[in-house]
Design an enzyme around this catalytic site. Structure first.
Site, PDB file in Angstrom:
ATOM      1  N   CYS A   5       8.993  20.735  32.336  1.00 22.31           N
ATOM      2  CA  CYS A   5      10.186  21.534  32.020  1.00 22.31           C
ATOM      3  C   CYS A   5       9.773  22.951  31.610  1.00 22.31           C
ATOM      4  CB  CYS A   5      11.008  20.868  30.925  1.00 22.31           C
ATOM      5  SG  CYS A   5      11.988  19.468  31.509  1.00 22.31           S
ATOM      6  N   ASP A  28      -1.578  20.971  41.636  1.00 26.24           N
ATOM      7  CA  ASP A  28      -1.995  20.179  40.480  1.00 26.24           C
ATOM      8  C   ASP A  28      -3.166  20.874  39.783  1.00 26.24           C
ATOM      9  OD1 ASP A  28      -1.688  16.888  39.682  1.00 26.24           O
ATOM     10  OD2 ASP A  28      -3.493  17.937  38.981  1.00 26.24           O
ATOM     11  N   ASN A  82       3.681   8.022  40.281  1.00 24.42           N
ATOM     12  CA  ASN A  82       3.236   7.039  39.305  1.00 24.42           C
ATOM     13  C   ASN A  82       4.387   6.756  38.353  1.00 24.42           C
ATOM     14  OD1 ASN A  82       0.610   7.021  40.373  1.00 24.42           O
ATOM     15  ND2 ASN A  82       0.032   8.798  39.147  1.00 24.42           N
ATOM     16  N   GLY A  88       0.166   4.484  35.743  1.00 23.07           N
ATOM     17  CA  GLY A  88      -0.716   5.610  35.381  1.00 23.07           C
ATOM     18  C   GLY A  88       0.017   6.923  35.196  1.00 23.07           C
ATOM     19  N   HIS A  93       7.866  13.260  33.393  1.00 25.79           N
ATOM     20  CA  HIS A  93       8.877  14.030  34.139  1.00 25.79           C
ATOM     21  C   HIS A  93       8.581  13.669  35.590  1.00 25.79           C
ATOM     22  CE1 HIS A  93      11.107  18.114  34.788  1.00 25.79           C
ATOM     23  NE2 HIS A  93      10.946  17.552  35.988  1.00 25.79           N
ATOM     24  N   HIS A  95       7.513  13.206  39.132  1.00 28.18           N
ATOM     25  CA  HIS A  95       6.791  14.100  40.034  1.00 28.18           C
ATOM     26  C   HIS A  95       6.171  13.291  41.156  1.00 28.18           C
ATOM     27  CE1 HIS A  95       4.115  12.821  36.765  1.00 28.18           C
ATOM     28  NE2 HIS A  95       3.107  12.855  37.638  1.00 28.18           N
TER      29      HIS A  95
HETATM   30  P1  DGP Z   1       0.541  11.557  36.466  1.00 30.30           P
HETATM   31  O1  DGP Z   1      -0.749  10.926  36.011  1.00 30.30           O
HETATM   32  O2  DGP Z   1       1.112  10.876  37.690  1.00 30.30           O
HETATM   33  O3  DGP Z   1       1.525  11.693  35.355  1.00 30.30           O
HETATM   34  O4  DGP Z   1       0.128  13.014  36.960  1.00 30.30           O
HETATM   35  C1  DGP Z   1       0.234  14.149  36.166  1.00 30.30           C
HETATM   36  C2  DGP Z   1      -0.470  15.260  36.885  1.00 30.30           C
HETATM   37  O5  DGP Z   1      -0.060  16.481  36.316  1.00 30.30           O
HETATM   38  C3  DGP Z   1      -1.996  15.206  36.797  1.00 30.30           C
HETATM   39  O6  DGP Z   1      -2.524  15.082  38.110  1.00 30.30           O
HETATM   40  C4  DGP Z   1      -2.396  16.551  36.187  1.00 30.30           C
HETATM   41  C5  DGP Z   1      -1.145  17.382  36.341  1.00 30.30           C
HETATM   42  N1  DGP Z   1      -0.898  18.333  35.281  1.00 30.30           N
HETATM   43  C6  DGP Z   1      -0.834  18.070  33.947  1.00 30.30           C
HETATM   44  N2  DGP Z   1      -0.523  19.188  33.269  1.00 30.30           N
HETATM   45  C7  DGP Z   1      -0.376  20.176  34.189  1.00 30.30           C
HETATM   46  C8  DGP Z   1      -0.040  21.557  34.104  1.00 30.30           C
HETATM   47  O7  DGP Z   1       0.209  22.120  33.035  1.00 30.30           O
HETATM   48  N3  DGP Z   1       0.012  22.250  35.281  1.00 30.30           N
HETATM   49  C9  DGP Z   1      -0.238  21.650  36.482  1.00 30.30           C
HETATM   50  N4  DGP Z   1      -0.169  22.432  37.567  1.00 30.30           N
HETATM   51  N5  DGP Z   1      -0.544  20.355  36.602  1.00 30.30           N
HETATM   52  C10 DGP Z   1      -0.617  19.631  35.469  1.00 30.30           C
END
Ligand code: DGP
Length: 118
Positions: A5, A28, A82, A88, A93, A95
């Site tokens: 968010c 990511d 996920n 995992g 939020h 995604h």
């Molecule tokens: P999940 O494990 O499915 O909740 O994936 C979360 C993903 O979000 C993980 O691959 C790393 C990514 N991530 C976490 N914080 C940030 C951020 O601040 N910016 C970006 N671009 N990615 C992020």
């Protein structure tokens, strides 16, 4: 407010791939493939468990466009969301991970016992 968010409202930066009124795609932070993009609805939804099917309609073409933009649509890619602890999910939020740019490994349990889920 959750991390994604904050990205939506501009409080945190992101490496943007595509954006419209409803969705946002950005790279990511910790890529698990040569191409690793996250696609999110701008409106907060905790996970796939809570998403409105109507949101998924727009999400589908948005993800297809993202794959085209980053150049993995023809070579192939993987789309993953996920859900919850066993899935995992770290960021609560919704995604979609869009992964590609190389032949992706497909992990599995050697001793998966599925009988109790039949
Ligand atoms: P999940 O494990 O499915 O909740 O994936 C979360 C993903 O979000 C993980 O691959 C790393 C990514 N991530 C976490 N914080 C940030 C951020 O601040 N910016 C970006 N671009 N990615 C992020």
């Amino acid at each position: 407010m959750c991390i994604f968010c904050k990205i939506v409202n501009g409080a945190l930066p992101s490496n943007l791939v595509k954006e419209n009124d409803e969705f946002m795609a950005f790279h990511d932070l910790n890529p698990k493939a040569p191409a690793h993009i996250l696609v999110i609805p701008k409106q907060h939804v905790d996970s796939f468990n809570e998403v409105n099917p109507q949101t998924m309609v727009g999400m589908t073409s948005f993800i297809q466009d993202v794959a085209e933009i980053v150049g993995i649509k023809e070579s192939g890619y993987r789309v993953i969301t996920n859900v919850g602890d066993n899935g995992g999910q770290e960021v609560k939020h919704l995604h979609w991970h869009v992964l590609g740019g190389a032949k992706l490994p497909w992990g599995h349990f050697d001793d998966a016992e599925s009988s109790k889920f039949l």
